[in-house]
Structures are given as C-alpha cells and as structure tokens.
Design a protein around this motif. Structure first.
Motif, PDB file in Angstrom:
ATOM      1  N   MET A  82       1.120  -1.210   0.016  1.00 41.28           N
ATOM      2  CA  MET A  82       0.021  -0.528  -0.196  1.00 41.28           C
ATOM      3  C   MET A  82       0.997   1.197   0.179  1.00 41.28           C
ATOM      4  N   ILE A  83       0.638   1.778  -0.216  1.00 41.77           N
ATOM      5  CA  ILE A  83       1.161   3.153  -0.978  1.00 41.77           C
ATOM      6  C   ILE A  83       0.237   4.596   0.103  1.00 41.77           C
ATOM      7  N   GLU A  84       0.439   4.911   0.266  1.00 36.25           N
ATOM      8  CA  GLU A  84       0.348   6.430   1.206  1.00 36.25           C
ATOM      9  C   GLU A  84       0.982   7.569   1.889  1.00 36.25           C
ATOM     10  N   ARG A  85       0.236   8.624   1.108  1.00 39.47           N
ATOM     11  CA  ARG A  85       1.535  10.085   0.515  1.00 39.47           C
ATOM     12  C   ARG A  85       0.584  10.897   1.494  1.00 39.47           C
ATOM     13  N   PHE A  86       1.800  11.637   2.009  1.00 39.03           N
ATOM     14  CA  PHE A  86       1.440  12.717   2.568  1.00 39.03           C
ATOM     15  C   PHE A  86       2.112  14.282   1.877  1.00 39.03           C
ATOM     16  N   GLU A  87       1.887  14.858   2.349  1.00 36.28           N
ATOM     17  CA  GLU A  87       1.612  16.449   1.595  1.00 36.28           C
ATOM     18  C   GLU A  87       3.273  17.046   1.922  1.00 36.28           C
ATOM     19  N   ASP A  88       4.089  16.627   2.807  1.00 35.75           N
ATOM     20  CA  ASP A  88       5.103  16.714   2.443  1.00 35.75           C
ATOM     21  C   ASP A  88       5.552  15.623   4.338  1.00 35.75           C
ATOM     22  N   ARG A  89       6.825  16.191   4.723  1.00 34.39           N
ATOM     23  CA  ARG A  89       7.972  15.058   5.152  1.00 34.39           C
ATOM     24  C   ARG A  89       7.663  15.511   6.913  1.00 34.39           C
ATOM     25  N   GLU A  90       7.016  17.287   7.394  1.00 34.57           N
ATOM     26  CA  GLU A  90       6.228  16.729   8.676  1.00 34.57           C
ATOM     27  C   GLU A  90       5.128  15.421   8.676  1.00 34.57           C
ATOM     28  N   ALA A  91       4.605  15.545   7.771  1.00 33.12           N
ATOM     29  CA  ALA A  91       2.926  15.001   8.191  1.00 33.12           C
ATOM     30  C   ALA A  91       3.516  13.448   8.043  1.00 33.12           C
ATOM     31  N   LEU A  92       4.161  13.562   7.178  1.00 32.59           N
ATOM     32  CA  LEU A  92       5.263  11.541   7.118  1.00 32.59           C
ATOM     33  C   LEU A  92       5.700  11.593   8.133  1.00 32.59           C
ATOM     34  N   ALA A  93       6.271  12.189   8.642  1.00 30.94           N
ATOM     35  CA  ALA A  93       7.515  12.021  10.049  1.00 30.94           C
ATOM     36  C   ALA A  93       6.404  11.549  10.981  1.00 30.94           C
ATOM     37  N   ARG A  94       5.090  12.628  11.060  1.00 29.78           N
ATOM     38  CA  ARG A  94       4.369  12.478  11.841  1.00 29.78           C
ATOM     39  C   ARG A  94       3.805  11.077  12.013  1.00 29.78           C
ATOM     40  N   ALA A  95       3.812  10.538  10.621  1.00 36.00           N
ATOM     41  CA  ALA A  95       2.382   9.205  10.537  1.00 36.00           C
ATOM     42  C   ALA A  95       3.690   8.289  10.754  1.00 36.00           C
ATOM     43  N   VAL A  96       4.239   8.786  10.768  1.00 45.29           N
ATOM     44  CA  VAL A  96       5.674   7.053  11.046  1.00 45.29           C
ATOM     45  C   VAL A  96       5.736   7.425  12.599  1.00 45.29           C
ATOM     46  N   ALA A  97       5.238   8.210  13.045  1.00 46.17           N
ATOM     47  CA  ALA A  97       5.799   8.213  14.185  1.00 46.17           C
ATOM     48  C   ALA A  97       4.432   7.537  15.253  1.00 46.17           C
ATOM     49  N   ALA A  98       3.199   7.695  14.752  1.00 46.92           N
ATOM     50  CA  ALA A  98       1.823   6.849  14.972  1.00 46.92           C
ATOM     51  C   ALA A  98       1.919   5.508  14.860  1.00 46.92           C
ATOM     52  N   LEU A  99       2.976   5.327  13.472  1.00 46.07           N
ATOM     53  CA  LEU A  99       2.827   4.032  13.549  1.00 46.07           C
ATOM     54  C   LEU A  99       3.635   3.545  14.675  1.00 46.07           C
ATOM     55  N   PHE A 100       4.929   3.700  14.593  1.00 43.79           N
ATOM     56  CA  PHE A 100       5.424   3.597  15.668  1.00 43.79           C
ATOM     57  C   PHE A 100       4.306   3.078  16.722  1.00 43.79           C
ATOM     58  N   VAL A 101       4.145   3.551  17.213  1.00 44.80           N
ATOM     59  CA  VAL A 101       3.733   3.473  18.338  1.00 44.80           C
ATOM     60  C   VAL A 101       2.465   2.611  18.390  1.00 44.80           C
ATOM     61  N   GLU A 102       1.419   2.769  17.295  1.00 44.10           N
ATOM     62  CA  GLU A 102       0.536   1.892  17.283  1.00 44.10           C
ATOM     63  C   GLU A 102       0.885   0.225  17.332  1.00 44.10           C
ATOM     64  N   GLN A 103       2.540  -0.142  16.218  1.00 40.33           N
ATOM     65  CA  GLN A 103       2.971  -1.581  16.577  1.00 40.33           C
ATOM     66  C   GLN A 103       3.667  -1.386  17.516  1.00 40.33           C
TER      67      GLN A 103
END
Length: 247
Positions: free
Chosen positions: A1-22
C-alpha cells in the motif's frame, strides 16, 4: 500500500504514530517490540518526534529492542555513523537500558562485525518464523536500501542475514542486513521523501522484471506486510489512482 503525505513533517508524524501503534500491539501480544531502525535523513524527524510527547508517553519502552539495518564502518562518534544519528536524535532521550540497544558495532574487521551481528540476531530471534515486528527502510536515489547497492554481490545472498558491502568512491566498508532477513519482518515500512526520489520510486512502483532488479525490489515480505509512506514530492511521478491514500 502506498500512503502519500503532503510534506516531510506529515510523513514523519505518520511514521511516529505507526511506531506507537505497532509497539503497543506487539508488547501486548508478544511481550516485546523488536524494531529495525534506518539511518539517513528521512527518518530523523520521526525519531525526534518519538522522543517527545505525546508519543514518548504512549510506549512501554522497557519492552522495546532496537536494531540497525546497516552501518558504516567508521568510529561510533563519526558524524557518518548511523548509530550516532539514531542515538542523538532518539535513543539518548528514552528510558531504555543498554541491553535493549543492539547496534552494529564496527570494533572488529567488517567481516567479523557482520558475523557477530548475525550471531546476535539468530540468538535473539531463536528461529522464530517472523523477525522484526517493524522494519524501517529508506530509499536511495539509485534504489539502494540499507547498504545493499545496485550491483553488489550481497543482492544474490539467500542464506546469510548480514553482508559486507562497499560503495564506489568511499574509503570505508559497510555492514548491512540482507534481503532474506528483511523479508522475514512482520511489517516493512519504506519512508521516501523529496523530488530526487521520484524517478526511482516510479520505476519501483511500475513493477516489471528489470534485470538487474533494484535492491528495493528485493523486499517482498514472505508473510508480513509492506507499506510505503511517501511525501508529495517523491510521489510526483506516480499516478493518483491505485491502492493509495493521500493525507
């Protein structure tokens, strides 16, 4: 699955949220969370976020174990060291013990370092069918992952979990994990940012049977999941349709 984000900051926050979830899921189910960390600039911001609230307080850090996907064989205080970047941006700010941190320590010859790290990994995972709960990977402009570069003999490895590589023009060797181990991860997450990655990302997503394949195309989890987090610049050459989401 490809998930697209507006910019690097939004992507970084999504990575952090996924890390917490996992982390929360795996600590609850398995009693520990084993994560493979990527070097380079792309994940740095995600690491900084994880070391701050609100993310910091959402993880039971005593049950997290940290590993590296690759390392340059330079002193641990060298600015080029992946271990140094991860420690200063992330690990030095966490309530963790040294026993939870498993760096690739280039204190011996590159080959002996690779052998020792593989031995440590095999003891830790003890023949489990899946290894890392989460494997974070960046993507080079040439399609490389970790320190697996186009044309490297390590791309043909089917048995060993680690290898020694060398990038053209560099005066040091590298130790890297190999595709057989990466493909045993429960979840592999690629993090791709910037317009310089757009062309290679398009090539990878285009599929096909390029020969030789790009290193990133060797990542095909055997029974785990594969996800791509890309920012708008990196995704600029991709079609807007397909199995993707924009945030």
């Amino acid at each position: 699955m490809i998930e697209r984000f507006e910019d690097r900051e939004a992507l970084a926050r999504a990575v952090a949220a996924l890390f917490v979830e996992q982390a929360r899921i795996n600590v609850h189910v398995r009693g520990r969370f084993s994560v493979l960390l990527a070097g380079g600039e792309t994940p740095r911001r995600a690491y900084q976020l994880l070391a701050q609230e609100p993310y910091l307080g959402r993880i039971q850090w005593r049950d997290v174990h940290f590993f590296w996907g690759d390392e340059r064989c330079v002193p641990s205080d060298d600015p080029r060291s992946n271990q140094l970047m991860v420690r200063t941006a992330f690990l030095d700010h966490l309530p963790v013990c040294p026993e939870q941190i498993h760096p690739i320590a280039c204190n011996e010859s590159p080959q002996l370092t690779a052998d020792l790290y593989e031995a440590e990994l095999r003891v830790y995972f003890d023949d489990a069918p899946l290894t890392f709960d989460l494997a974070l990977l960046g993507l080079g402009e040439d399609g490389h992952i970790a320190s697996l570069f186009p044309g490297s003999a390590a791309l043909a490895e089917h048995r060993r979990w680690t290898a020694v590589t060398r990038r053209a023009g560099e005066d040091f060797s590298r130790v890297t994990l190999t595709a057989p181990l990466l493909n045993q991860a429960a979840l592999v997450l690629f993090m791709v940012t910037g317009s310089a990655k757009a062309k290679v990302l398009k090539t990878i997503m285009g599929g096909g049977d390029e020969h030789p394949m790009l290193p990133a195309q060797l990542v095909r989890p055997l029974s785990g999941d594969l996800r791509w987090f890309v920012d708008r610049e990196a995704a600029s050459m991709l079609n807007e349709t397909g199995d993707s989401h924009i945030w």
